[in-house]
Design an enzyme around this catalytic site. Sequence first.
Site, PDB file in Angstrom:
ATOM      1  N   LYS A   1     -57.656   3.914  50.719  1.00 41.18           N
ATOM      2  CA  LYS A   1     -58.252   2.739  50.085  1.00 41.18           C
ATOM      3  C   LYS A   1     -59.779   2.775  50.067  1.00 41.18           C
ATOM      4  CE  LYS A   1     -54.859  -0.836  50.221  1.00 41.18           C
ATOM      5  NZ  LYS A   1     -54.600  -2.232  50.582  1.00 41.18           N
TER       6      LYS A   1
ATOM      7  N   ASP B   1     -55.676  -6.911  45.967  1.00 40.77           N
ATOM      8  CA  ASP B   1     -55.113  -7.465  47.208  1.00 40.77           C
ATOM      9  C   ASP B   1     -55.495  -8.938  47.398  1.00 40.77           C
ATOM     10  OD1 ASP B   1     -53.706  -5.220  48.056  1.00 40.77           O
ATOM     11  OD2 ASP B   1     -55.417  -4.398  49.144  1.00 40.77           O
TER      12      ASP B   1
ATOM     13  N   ALA C   1     -60.453  -6.914  62.255  1.00 41.73           N
ATOM     14  CA  ALA C   1     -61.742  -6.557  61.670  1.00 41.73           C
ATOM     15  C   ALA C   1     -61.688  -5.178  61.012  1.00 41.73           C
ATOM     16  CB  ALA C   1     -62.830  -6.608  62.738  1.00 41.73           C
TER      17      ALA C   1
ATOM     18  N   ALA D   1     -67.667  -6.319  68.438  1.00 42.74           N
ATOM     19  CA  ALA D   1     -68.647  -5.577  67.620  1.00 42.74           C
ATOM     20  C   ALA D   1     -68.108  -5.306  66.216  1.00 42.74           C
ATOM     21  CB  ALA D   1     -69.024  -4.263  68.313  1.00 42.74           C
TER      22      ALA D   1
END
Length: 281
Positions: free
Chosen positions: A70, A107, A134, A161
């Site tokens: 992707k 998407d 994330a 992070a």
Amino acid sequence: MITGRTVVAGVAGNPVAHSLSPLIHNAWLQAAGIDGIYVPFAPEADRFDRFVDGLRGGAIRGLNVTIPFKEVALSVADEVSVRARGAAAANLLVFDADGRVTADNTDGIGLLAAFRVQAPGFDPTAAPVAILGAGGAARGAASALLLAGCPEVRIVNRTLARAEAVAGALHGQVFAYPIGAAGEAFAGVGAVINATSAGLSGQGELEAPLEATPETAVVMDMVYKPLETPFLAQGRKLGRRTVDGLEMLIRQAIPSFETFFGRTPPGEVDVRALALKTLEG
Ligand code: ATR
């Protein structure tokens, strides 16, 4: 029947055998009586650019792209749509007859359409939305929500992070939370979306204090195997409305099909039931 006019589309992933996209698109093609075919491809993980070059110039109308291609799909394209740029990923490559390739991402359309179907009345512009995870899936969802006018996105992740990196890369009101502060992130939200890989069959479970969400909040999971993940089951037991990942998968396929074959998928074939049968089998 393959004829001299058969339009070819497909999906590239590695592995690709588990992909439900061939089942969905070919069922639509058959029901609509379209002279087209949708084929799975599994290019070598480090040869995606060469694979795409081999398709340029008319071999194929378009290609859906799944894991692990992707992100690299953006770099092989000559043009990148706003929504693919925002997601930093593409799930759709469109091939022009002259050899140009455009990267797009449906998407986000699939995500929002799944909410419209399974949680009618949900308004992405009405309240903040919390996203767990994330990685690429989380970034795509966050970007789509912001493009749809969501006033605030809260990225909740085990590794803070990474959540901060996603928040920093997006334009808009995006805030990062460590998983320990999930309760705080869930306060006042319109929806909570699981975009982690937790909940996938065989992966670790996700601990999420869904009781901290408002009673009106919608609980959504991008994972669709199992269809009702432990996360969705928890939401349902709390009385929250739920949206599943299979609906998102089907809804992202609709604009892809329209791009490949030039018409809306026929309504009379129940691709959700077909997909469920395969998932259960
Ligand atoms: P993708 O690009 O498909 O979204 P990814 O980049 O591998 O996948 O990201 C997976 C996400 O699931 C990450 O946010 C990961 O959290 P970390 O960043 O802390 O690794 C999250 N994840 C996976 N398993 C998890 C678990 N058992 N509990 C909580 N988060 C999990």
